[in-house]
Design an enzyme around this catalytic site. Structure first.
Site, PDB file in Angstrom:
ATOM      1  N   ASP A 116       0.857  -1.243  -0.007  1.00  0.00           N
ATOM      2  CA  ASP A 116      -0.019  -0.008  -0.166  1.00  0.00           C
ATOM      3  C   ASP A 116       0.944   1.195  -0.074  1.00  0.00           C
ATOM      4  O   ASP A 116       1.917   1.180   0.459  1.00  0.00           O
ATOM      5  CB  ASP A 116      -0.902  -0.007   1.126  1.00  0.00           C
ATOM      6  CG  ASP A 116      -2.051  -0.981   1.262  1.00  0.00           C
ATOM      7  OD1 ASP A 116      -2.564  -1.439   0.114  1.00  0.00           O
ATOM      8  OD2 ASP A 116      -2.426  -1.569   2.242  1.00  0.00           O
ATOM      9  N   ASP A 134      -6.845  -1.556  -4.576  1.00  0.00           N
ATOM     10  CA  ASP A 134      -7.994  -1.545  -3.548  1.00  0.00           C
ATOM     11  C   ASP A 134      -9.070  -0.409  -4.115  1.00  0.00           C
ATOM     12  O   ASP A 134     -10.273  -0.499  -4.239  1.00  0.00           O
ATOM     13  CB  ASP A 134      -7.485  -0.764  -2.223  1.00  0.00           C
ATOM     14  CG  ASP A 134      -6.674  -1.652  -1.624  1.00  0.00           C
ATOM     15  OD1 ASP A 134      -6.757  -2.717  -1.701  1.00  0.00           O
ATOM     16  OD2 ASP A 134      -5.730  -1.228  -0.796  1.00  0.00           O
TER      17      ASP A 134
END
Length: 157
Positions: A116, A134
């Protein structure tokens, strides 16, 4: 043509997956050695984070193989759904979810956790760090919800 939605969805799936993997590699290269963050706007930074769980860091204590098998099973189910539908919006929505899921699955297999790097924040509050996969999953899920609420009566066969 029966599988028009699938044929339309495949390029969307590929774009989400490729963009996700490309941006994650850039983030790893730019943010890991030495560890740092890049301020992009007053409300967004790029910072490298490893998420062994799922969305928002949930289920971090689970064994990695549970996450891998679960993600693979859900992805296969969504691919079958995508194959069977004739609805183009539904096909694109499913493709976005699958593209993101596969991107995060590849991370779990390669790194043992999801990469991330997008950090949104306002007034000292930070949204959980996320990535392009995501975003694809979230937009795809929103399209699924909108289609289910406002898409009218449709058949999946």
């Amino acid at each position: 043509m029966k599988h028009r939605a699938f044929a339309l969805g495949l390029p969307v799936l590929a774009v989400v997956f490729i963009l996700d993997q490309w941006t994650k590699q850039i983030a790893i290269d730019a943010l890991s050695d030495p560890a740092r963050y890049i301020k992009v706007t007053p409300f967004m930074n790029f910072v490298l984070a490893w998420n062994p769980g799922v969305s928002f860091g949930l289920f971090q204590g689970q064994a990695p193989w549970v996450m891998i098998i679960g993600t693979a099973a859900i992805t296969i189910g969504f691919l079958v759904w995508m194959w069977r539908t004739r609805d183009r919006v539904l096909g694109i929505a499913l493709a976005m979810v699958v593209g993101g899921a596969v991107g995060n699955l590849v991370d779990r297999l390669r790194h043992g956790a999801v990469t991330d790097f997008i950090d949104l924040h306002v007034a000292g509050y930070h949204w959980p760090v996320f990535n392009v996969a995501d975003t694809g999953i979230t937009i795809g899920a929103a399209l699924l919800l909108i289609d289910s609420l406002f898409g009218g009566k449709k058949t999946s066969r």
